[in-house]
Scaffold this motif. Structure first.
Motif, short mmCIF file in Angstrom:
data_model
loop_
_atom_site.label_atom_id
_atom_site.label_comp_id
_atom_site.label_asym_id
_atom_site.label_seq_id
_atom_site.Cartn_x
_atom_site.Cartn_y
_atom_site.Cartn_z
N HIS A 1 5.92 3.23 -15.80
CA HIS A 1 6.30 1.88 -15.37
C HIS A 1 5.01 1.12 -15.05
CE1 HIS A 1 10.39 3.34 -15.25
NE2 HIS A 1 9.96 4.38 -14.56
N GLY A 2 4.60 0.28 -16.01
CA GLY A 2 3.28 -0.32 -15.93
C GLY A 2 3.27 -1.81 -15.74
N THR A 3 2.06 -2.35 -15.71
CA THR A 3 1.87 -3.78 -15.45
C THR A 3 2.00 -4.62 -16.70
OG1 THR A 3 -0.53 -3.50 -15.75
CG2 THR A 3 0.32 -3.31 -13.50
N PRO B 1 6.00 -1.00 -7.05
CA PRO B 1 5.44 -0.06 -6.07
C PRO B 1 5.30 1.35 -6.61
CG PRO B 1 7.79 -0.22 -5.73
CD PRO B 1 7.47 -1.09 -6.93
N TRP B 2 5.30 1.51 -7.93
CA TRP B 2 5.37 2.85 -8.53
C TRP B 2 3.97 3.43 -8.73
CZ3 TRP B 2 10.03 3.29 -7.29
CH2 TRP B 2 10.97 2.29 -7.54
N TRP B 3 3.26 3.66 -7.63
CA TRP B 3 1.91 4.20 -7.67
C TRP B 3 1.95 5.72 -7.50
CZ3 TRP B 3 0.62 -0.18 -3.86
CH2 TRP B 3 0.30 -1.35 -4.57
N GLY B 4 1.28 6.42 -8.36
CA GLY B 4 1.22 7.88 -8.27
C GLY B 4 2.29 8.54 -9.12
N LEU C 1 10.16 9.22 -9.86
CA LEU C 1 11.37 8.87 -9.10
C LEU C 1 11.90 7.48 -9.45
CD1 LEU C 1 10.23 10.30 -5.68
CD2 LEU C 1 12.10 11.19 -7.09
N ALA C 2 11.08 6.65 -10.07
CA ALA C 2 11.52 5.29 -10.39
C ALA C 2 12.76 5.28 -11.26
CB ALA C 2 10.38 4.53 -11.08
#
Length: 325
Positions: free
Chosen positions: A305-307, A13-16, A22-23
């Protein structure tokens, strides 16, 4: 230099930029480097202060011949056990590097054995560390990666040393390359929660057990209402600067990057909520072929934090870069 990296894409859910930043606090990362082995090292500084830098040395289960020692340097209020430090350490260990997780002067485990304190311009501490590393650790060379303030310190050191540095290569992740512009950005209303949190941590760290402070300095630290005041009232006078502006101007990495002469990866996201992306997009990267910019439009501050992988995209980029130096 081609790292053959897929483009960075944020992972749910780490969009933006904010959630990416904050992750590192909200995720539940591993807190060790198992199955790799670790041991405590200490390095007494020879500057007359009696301060000692503590570090954690991690040795890989499966060392790979020719891999250089990788020094990992944390950011503001970080330490050897920060989530992003453990993450890059595990990735480099898995690829056969020995890793040294450094605690800067007065940070983390170094706090009780240091009267002094680190700041963005204290590149002399990196220089001192490199001079006393055991030859057994450096026979295959040395590389270094810094994060945030630690990256700023590393870039300053590299520019000061030029081709004299013993480092074979380096990487900078989310460095505040202009300290004044970064401080101004941090103090925007939209960053109030970040600013408040960091200032509390800075005060706690600077006044912790082991810190050598006069009554005036302690009062200045605890009475500071902003990071700029902390730098103006404590860091600047303590370390010979006229004021915060003088400190920011004399220590900003932008003053030193033209002097870097070893391969250096400079990684930053253009949506970093702390550091203005224009500082990076407006820099003349063609003027210094030793610098390799990697500037995705997304990623936050020390996020990435990516895909592509459960590991931060920045970890993969740094490790691949080090394979080419």
């Amino acid at each position: 230099m081609s790292l053959e990296l897929p483009p960075f894409k944020s992972r749910f859910p780490w969009w933006g930029g904010d959630l990416q930043t904050l992750a590192n606090r909200w995720r539940l990362p591993r807190t060790d480097v198992v199955p790799h082995a670790s041991e405590r090292l200490s390095f007494a500084l020879r500057d007359g202060t009696a301060d000692t830098l503590l570090a954690m040395l991690d040795r890989p289960v499966a060392p790979k011949a020719g891999r250089p020692l990788a020094i990992v340097i944390h950011g503001l209020t970080g330490a050897e056990d920060s989530a992003y430090i453990l993450s890059i350490a595990r990735h480099l260990l898995d690829r056969g590097h020995t890793v040294l997780r450094l605690n800067l002067r007065g940070a983390g485990p170094s706090r009780p054995v240091c009267g002094g304190h680190y700041y963005a311009g204290r590149s002399q501490d990196l220089r001192a560390l490199l001079e006393v590393l055991p030859s057994e650790l450096t026979r295959d060379g040395i590389v270094a990666v810094g994060y945030s303030l630690g990256a700023a310190m590393l870039l300053k050191y590299l520019g000061e040393e030029g081709s004299r540095t013993p480092l074979k290569g380096a990487a900078s992740v989310s460095a505040p390359i202009d300290l004044a512009a970064t401080c101004q950005s941090m103090m925007r209303p939209r960053n109030a929660l970040y600013h408040s949190y960091l200032l509390r941590q800075m005060k706690r760290e600077a006044t912790g057990e082991g810190a050598t402070l006069s009554a005036t300095e302690r009062s200045a630290i605890l009475g500071s209402g902003s990071i700029r005041q902390y730098d103006d009232r404590f860091i600047a006078p303590r370390h010979g600067f006229a004021d915060a502006d003088d400190y920011y101007e004399r220590c900003k990495p932008l003053r030193f990057m033209a002097g870097i002469r070893v391969p250096t990866l400079v990684l930053a996201s253009l949506d970093d909520p702390w550091i203005p992306g224009a500082l990076y997009s407006g820099y003349d990267w063609q003027a210094n072929k030793s610098l390799t910019p990697l500037l995705p439009s997304r990623g936050g501050h020390v996020g990435f934090h990516g895909t592509t992988d459960k590991r931060p995209w920045s970890d993969i980029a740094v490790a691949r870069f080090f394979e080419h130096v």
